[in-house]
Design a protein around this motif. Sequence first.
Motif, PDB file in Angstrom:
ATOM      1  N   ASN A   1       7.033 -15.742 -14.887  1.00  0.00           N
ATOM      2  CA  ASN A   1       6.723 -15.362 -13.465  1.00  0.00           C
ATOM      3  C   ASN A   1       6.527 -16.866 -12.878  1.00  0.00           C
ATOM      4  N   ILE A   2       5.840 -17.712 -13.698  1.00  0.00           N
ATOM      5  CA  ILE A   2       5.378 -18.995 -13.004  1.00  0.00           C
ATOM      6  C   ILE A   2       6.670 -19.682 -12.835  1.00  0.00           C
TER       7      ILE A   2
ATOM      8  N   ARG B   1       9.852 -18.797 -12.603  1.00  0.00           N
ATOM      9  CA  ARG B   1      10.610 -17.961 -11.433  1.00  0.00           C
ATOM     10  C   ARG B   1      10.007 -18.698 -10.044  1.00  0.00           C
ATOM     11  N   TRP B   2       8.832 -18.593  -9.903  1.00  0.00           N
ATOM     12  CA  TRP B   2       8.146 -19.065  -8.642  1.00  0.00           C
ATOM     13  C   TRP B   2       8.477 -20.264  -8.229  1.00  0.00           C
ATOM     14  N   GLN B   3       8.285 -21.172  -9.226  1.00  0.00           N
ATOM     15  CA  GLN B   3       8.556 -22.623  -9.058  1.00  0.00           C
ATOM     16  C   GLN B   3       9.851 -23.025  -8.458  1.00  0.00           C
ATOM     17  N   LEU B   4      10.770 -22.297  -9.171  1.00  0.00           N
ATOM     18  CA  LEU B   4      12.318 -22.489  -8.722  1.00  0.00           C
ATOM     19  C   LEU B   4      12.335 -21.801  -7.446  1.00  0.00           C
TER      20      LEU B   4
ATOM     21  N   PRO C   1       2.715 -26.034 -15.399  1.00  0.00           N
ATOM     22  CA  PRO C   1       3.323 -25.818 -14.224  1.00  0.00           C
ATOM     23  C   PRO C   1       3.209 -26.631 -13.020  1.00  0.00           C
ATOM     24  N   THR C   2       2.256 -27.766 -12.880  1.00  0.00           N
ATOM     25  CA  THR C   2       1.922 -28.449 -11.847  1.00  0.00           C
ATOM     26  C   THR C   2       1.061 -27.561 -10.895  1.00  0.00           C
ATOM     27  N   ASN C   3       0.141 -28.120  -9.885  1.00  0.00           N
ATOM     28  CA  ASN C   3      -0.778 -27.599  -9.240  1.00  0.00           C
ATOM     29  C   ASN C   3      -0.463 -26.223  -8.352  1.00  0.00           C
ATOM     30  N   GLN C   4       0.763 -26.576  -7.708  1.00  0.00           N
ATOM     31  CA  GLN C   4       0.812 -25.142  -6.785  1.00  0.00           C
ATOM     32  C   GLN C   4       0.936 -23.818  -7.185  1.00  0.00           C
ATOM     33  N   PRO C   5       1.684 -23.625  -8.424  1.00  0.00           N
ATOM     34  CA  PRO C   5       1.494 -22.245  -8.785  1.00  0.00           C
ATOM     35  C   PRO C   5       0.182 -21.713  -9.732  1.00  0.00           C
ATOM     36  N   MET C   6      -0.712 -22.751  -9.892  1.00  0.00           N
ATOM     37  CA  MET C   6      -2.056 -22.419 -10.364  1.00  0.00           C
ATOM     38  C   MET C   6      -3.199 -21.699  -9.498  1.00  0.00           C
ATOM     39  N   ALA C   7      -2.685 -22.125  -8.017  1.00  0.00           N
ATOM     40  CA  ALA C   7      -3.431 -21.466  -6.942  1.00  0.00           C
ATOM     41  C   ALA C   7      -2.744 -20.193  -6.622  1.00  0.00           C
ATOM     42  N   HIS C   8      -1.407 -20.168  -6.554  1.00  0.00           N
ATOM     43  CA  HIS C   8      -0.727 -18.704  -6.265  1.00  0.00           C
ATOM     44  C   HIS C   8      -0.928 -17.767  -7.250  1.00  0.00           C
ATOM     45  N   PHE C   9      -1.000 -18.175  -8.614  1.00  0.00           N
ATOM     46  CA  PHE C   9      -1.242 -17.067  -9.703  1.00  0.00           C
ATOM     47  C   PHE C   9      -2.796 -17.431 -10.383  1.00  0.00           C
TER      48      PHE C   9
ATOM     49  N   HIS D   1      10.625 -22.772 -25.375  1.00  0.00           N
ATOM     50  CA  HIS D   1      11.927 -23.220 -24.770  1.00  0.00           C
ATOM     51  C   HIS D   1      12.775 -21.976 -24.314  1.00  0.00           C
ATOM     52  N   LYS D   2      12.915 -20.729 -25.302  1.00  0.00           N
ATOM     53  CA  LYS D   2      13.530 -19.636 -25.045  1.00  0.00           C
ATOM     54  C   LYS D   2      13.167 -18.695 -23.993  1.00  0.00           C
ATOM     55  N   ILE D   3      11.522 -18.825 -24.038  1.00  0.00           N
ATOM     56  CA  ILE D   3      11.037 -18.024 -22.835  1.00  0.00           C
ATOM     57  C   ILE D   3      11.303 -18.674 -21.521  1.00  0.00           C
ATOM     58  N   ILE D   4      11.330 -19.943 -21.618  1.00  0.00           N
ATOM     59  CA  ILE D   4      11.573 -20.544 -20.036  1.00  0.00           C
ATOM     60  C   ILE D   4      12.985 -20.567 -19.789  1.00  0.00           C
ATOM     61  N   LEU D   5      13.970 -20.795 -20.713  1.00  0.00           N
ATOM     62  CA  LEU D   5      15.263 -20.737 -20.529  1.00  0.00           C
ATOM     63  C   LEU D   5      15.906 -19.543 -19.886  1.00  0.00           C
TER      64      LEU D   5
END
Length: 114
Positions: free
Chosen positions: A103-104, A106-109, A65-73, A24-28
């Motif tokens: 990073n994931i 941030r990218w998602q945001l 993180p859902t599918n989109q960032p999996m391809a990006h990263f 939670h802290k890492i993501i927040l």
Amino acid sequence: MDNVAQYLAGLENERDRELALSMHKIILTVLPDAEVKLAYGLVGYYQPKALCYFGINKRHVGFYPTNQPMAHFAKEVAPYQTGKGTLQFKKDSAAFPVELIQNIARWQLAQAQK
């Protein structure tokens, strides 16, 4: 009781609660304005759309993180990827790939704000 406290209350032991708080802290840190909701038995971060989720499982910590960032990263997530939109980490907060998780998120945001 807020959503994180509610999630923590449902965990079986103190170790799992500590792992959940660590995630939670890492993501927040990178999503301070996100709305935190419980969904699918996981802690989810929304701003305004769903950006990512995490959950403490019996043998691992799951990050979704859902599918989109999996391809990006793709290269970075390869050691942790177990499904189309799933990363699994050892139940050891010292082993969490903090920079990758952030990073994931941030990218998602950034994608959600386009």
